[in-house]
Write a protein that holds these residues in place. Structure first.
Motif, PDB file in Angstrom:
ATOM      1  N   ALA A   1       0.835  -1.198   0.000  1.00  0.00           N
ATOM      2  CA  ALA A   1       0.000   0.000   0.000  1.00  0.00           C
ATOM      3  C   ALA A   1       0.870   1.249   0.000  1.00  0.00           C
ATOM      4  O   ALA A   1       1.740   1.411   0.850  1.00  0.00           O
ATOM      5  CB  ALA A   1      -0.908  -0.004   1.222  1.00  0.00           C
ATOM      6  N   ASN A   2       0.634   2.128  -0.962  1.00  0.00           N
ATOM      7  CA  ASN A   2       1.418   3.362  -1.087  1.00  0.00           C
ATOM      8  C   ASN A   2       0.893   4.451  -0.148  1.00  0.00           C
ATOM      9  O   ASN A   2      -0.249   4.388   0.314  1.00  0.00           O
ATOM     10  CB  ASN A   2       1.376   3.855  -2.532  1.00  0.00           C
ATOM     11  N   PRO A   3       1.718   5.465   0.111  1.00  0.00           N
ATOM     12  CA  PRO A   3       1.279   6.540   1.015  1.00  0.00           C
ATOM     13  C   PRO A   3       0.023   7.272   0.546  1.00  0.00           C
ATOM     14  O   PRO A   3      -0.700   7.840   1.372  1.00  0.00           O
ATOM     15  CB  PRO A   3       2.484   7.480   1.053  1.00  0.00           C
ATOM     16  N   ASP A   4      -0.249   7.281  -0.767  1.00  0.00           N
ATOM     17  CA  ASP A   4      -1.434   7.991  -1.242  1.00  0.00           C
ATOM     18  C   ASP A   4      -2.735   7.275  -0.903  1.00  0.00           C
ATOM     19  O   ASP A   4      -3.818   7.826  -1.077  1.00  0.00           O
ATOM     20  CB  ASP A   4      -1.341   8.277  -2.751  1.00  0.00           C
ATOM     21  N   ARG A   5      -2.640   5.997  -0.481  1.00  0.00           N
ATOM     22  CA  ARG A   5      -3.779   5.191  -0.052  1.00  0.00           C
ATOM     23  C   ARG A   5      -4.736   4.832  -1.182  1.00  0.00           C
ATOM     24  O   ARG A   5      -5.785   4.239  -0.946  1.00  0.00           O
ATOM     25  CB  ARG A   5      -4.539   5.891   1.090  1.00  0.00           C
ATOM     26  N   VAL A   6      -4.369   5.170  -2.421  1.00  0.00           N
ATOM     27  CA  VAL A   6      -5.212   4.821  -3.568  1.00  0.00           C
ATOM     28  C   VAL A   6      -4.412   4.100  -4.638  1.00  0.00           C
ATOM     29  O   VAL A   6      -4.854   3.980  -5.788  1.00  0.00           O
ATOM     30  CB  VAL A   6      -5.909   6.068  -4.165  1.00  0.00           C
ATOM     31  N   SER A   7      -3.215   3.618  -4.280  1.00  0.00           N
ATOM     32  CA  SER A   7      -2.421   2.836  -5.220  1.00  0.00           C
ATOM     33  C   SER A   7      -1.516   1.898  -4.432  1.00  0.00           C
ATOM     34  O   SER A   7      -1.325   2.065  -3.224  1.00  0.00           O
ATOM     35  CB  SER A   7      -1.583   3.727  -6.145  1.00  0.00           C
ATOM     36  N   VAL A   8      -0.955   0.911  -5.143  1.00  0.00           N
ATOM     37  CA  VAL A   8      -0.051  -0.059  -4.532  1.00  0.00           C
ATOM     38  C   VAL A   8       1.159  -0.255  -5.433  1.00  0.00           C
ATOM     39  O   VAL A   8       1.150   0.133  -6.611  1.00  0.00           O
ATOM     40  CB  VAL A   8      -0.748  -1.419  -4.283  1.00  0.00           C
ATOM     41  N   SER A   9       2.203  -0.873  -4.871  1.00  0.00           N
ATOM     42  CA  SER A   9       3.435  -1.124  -5.614  1.00  0.00           C
ATOM     43  C   SER A   9       3.769  -2.608  -5.624  1.00  0.00           C
ATOM     44  O   SER A   9       3.370  -3.359  -4.728  1.00  0.00           O
ATOM     45  CB  SER A   9       4.607  -0.357  -4.991  1.00  0.00           C
ATOM     46  N   PHE A  10       4.552  -2.997  -6.640  1.00  0.00           N
ATOM     47  CA  PHE A  10       5.002  -4.378  -6.812  1.00  0.00           C
ATOM     48  C   PHE A  10       6.508  -4.330  -7.031  1.00  0.00           C
ATOM     49  O   PHE A  10       6.965  -3.887  -8.084  1.00  0.00           O
ATOM     50  CB  PHE A  10       4.322  -5.018  -8.022  1.00  0.00           C
ATOM     51  N   MET A  11       7.285  -4.776  -6.048  1.00  0.00           N
ATOM     52  CA  MET A  11       8.733  -4.629  -6.131  1.00  0.00           C
ATOM     53  C   MET A  11       9.453  -5.928  -5.760  1.00  0.00           C
ATOM     54  O   MET A  11       8.992  -6.677  -4.912  1.00  0.00           O
ATOM     55  CB  MET A  11       9.204  -3.523  -5.183  1.00  0.00           C
ATOM     56  N   ARG A  12      10.585  -6.144  -6.403  1.00  0.00           N
ATOM     57  CA  ARG A  12      11.482  -7.215  -5.963  1.00  0.00           C
ATOM     58  C   ARG A  12      12.221  -6.776  -4.706  1.00  0.00           C
ATOM     59  O   ARG A  12      12.370  -7.544  -3.763  1.00  0.00           O
ATOM     60  CB  ARG A  12      12.485  -7.586  -7.063  1.00  0.00           C
ATOM     61  N   SER A  13      12.710  -5.551  -4.681  1.00  0.00           N
ATOM     62  CA  SER A  13      13.343  -5.003  -3.489  1.00  0.00           C
ATOM     63  C   SER A  13      12.804  -3.611  -3.246  1.00  0.00           C
ATOM     64  O   SER A  13      12.883  -2.746  -4.123  1.00  0.00           O
ATOM     65  CB  SER A  13      14.865  -4.937  -3.641  1.00  0.00           C
ATOM     66  N   TYR A  14      12.292  -3.385  -2.054  1.00  0.00           N
ATOM     67  CA  TYR A  14      11.845  -2.044  -1.688  1.00  0.00           C
ATOM     68  C   TYR A  14      13.019  -1.160  -1.274  1.00  0.00           C
ATOM     69  O   TYR A  14      13.156  -0.051  -1.792  1.00  0.00           O
ATOM     70  CB  TYR A  14      10.769  -2.124  -0.599  1.00  0.00           C
ATOM     71  N   PRO A  15      13.914  -1.595  -0.367  1.00  0.00           N
ATOM     72  CA  PRO A  15      15.018  -0.698   0.006  1.00  0.00           C
ATOM     73  C   PRO A  15      15.982  -0.408  -1.128  1.00  0.00           C
ATOM     74  O   PRO A  15      16.556   0.681  -1.193  1.00  0.00           O
ATOM     75  CB  PRO A  15      15.707  -1.433   1.160  1.00  0.00           C
ATOM     76  N   ASN A  16      16.171  -1.376  -2.041  1.00  0.00           N
ATOM     77  CA  ASN A  16      17.127  -1.191  -3.135  1.00  0.00           C
ATOM     78  C   ASN A  16      16.456  -0.808  -4.444  1.00  0.00           C
ATOM     79  O   ASN A  16      17.126  -0.750  -5.484  1.00  0.00           O
ATOM     80  CB  ASN A  16      17.964  -2.460  -3.306  1.00  0.00           C
ATOM     81  N   ARG A  17      15.148  -0.578  -4.414  1.00  0.00           N
ATOM     82  CA  ARG A  17      14.397  -0.021  -5.547  1.00  0.00           C
ATOM     83  C   ARG A  17      14.524  -0.869  -6.813  1.00  0.00           C
ATOM     84  O   ARG A  17      14.789  -0.356  -7.907  1.00  0.00           O
ATOM     85  CB  ARG A  17      14.848   1.421  -5.847  1.00  0.00           C
TER      86      ARG A  17
END
Length: 275
Positions: free
Chosen positions: A201-217
């Motif tokens: 859940a993204n900070p905007d509360r109306v979208s989400v993200s799909f990542m292999r690594s969050y800290p390393n982007r």
């Protein structure tokens, strides 16, 4: 017997290797000043405790307070009349925290401890022990990341109904075994998805993200993002909680599908004219 915890990811270990394998992986990180270890006893002596707050009826958020340990995740306790699930266990537990969880779980008790992926293993076997030896469910695809074996560990794969209306399912993505929990009775019967950071859940509360690594982007491909979204879109859910304090409060199923489409469009270059 003291167990060792990686201070950076918070995962329990049976021994202390030179570097925590989970942190050495490209999805995580080892501090610039090197590997650091701690124990539950050291954390307790430093003032660690577990706070509990209600997110909505029958769903509770657990966090470690008083110390910094691991990546600061938020565990969820999902309580039903048939039993409770402890999801994404914290890297700290003591008798008081376990007693509070047992109290909230009620007479049916906690039926399982489960993590969305290896970064969330935390002190999973210690939680199990203090909750009476309940099963610790680990995705078969991610078993090699377990750093502390134990009799309570139970491998699973695919999809599993843990409790009536509570389904553990495996869309993969962040890790091959990355899992989510669908709770049909959540959000007043409109459904809740506990997504870990399989779907974040993204900070905007109306979208989400799909990542292999969050800290390393490191992003996942658009194809994988849409695969993960399609997997969970089989369920109805109004609300989504990630493994921190992030939430999509409404229309969460549609938000996941739209966000995956947006991810794929940007990854495929459909919006390069905007860059």
């Amino acid at each position: 017997m003291s167990i060792s915890l990686c201070a950076t990811c918070g995962v329990e270990h049976a021994s202390r290797p030179p570097v925590c394998a989970i942190c050495a992986d490209e999805r995580q990180w080892v501090p610039a000043d090197g590997q650091r270890w701690t124990t539950l006893e050291e954390l307790a002596a430093a003032g660690a405790s577990v706070t509990v707050a209600e997110l909505e009826p029958s769903l509770w958020a657990l966090e470690v307070a008083g110390v910094s340990i691991g990546i600061g995740q938020q565990s969820k306790l999902l309580v039903t009349p048939a039993g409770a699930l402890l999801w994404d266990p914290l890297p700290f537990v003591d008798d008081a925290a376990a007693a509070r969880v047992r109290e909230l779980a009620g007479d049916a008790g906690v039926v399982a401890v489960a993590a969305s992926h290896p970064h969330m293993f935390g002190a999973q076997l210690e939680w199990s022990r203090l909750l009476g030896g309940v099963p610790v469910l680990v995705s078969r695809a991610d078993l090699d990341w377990v750093a502390r074996p134990g009799a309570a560990l139970e491998a699973w794969e695919g999809e599993r109904e843990l409790l009536p209306g509570v389904t553990l399912t495996q869309p993969g993505g962040h890790f091959p075994g990355s899992a989510v929990v669908h709770w049909a009775g959540g959000a007043g019967g409109r459904g809740v998805l506990l997504s870990g950071d399989t779907i974040f859940a993204n900070p905007d509360r109306v979208s989400v993200s799909f990542m292999r690594s969050y800290p390393n982007r490191i992003p996942l491909s658009g194809r994988v993002a849409e695969r993960v979204a399609a997997h969970v879109a089989r369920f109805s859910f109004e609300r989504l909680y990630n493994n921190f304090d992030g939430v999509v409060p409404r229309d969460a199923r549609d938000v996941v599908v739209r966000s995956a489409r947006r991810h794929r469009e940007w990854a495929d270059g459909d919006h390069d004219h905007l860059t």
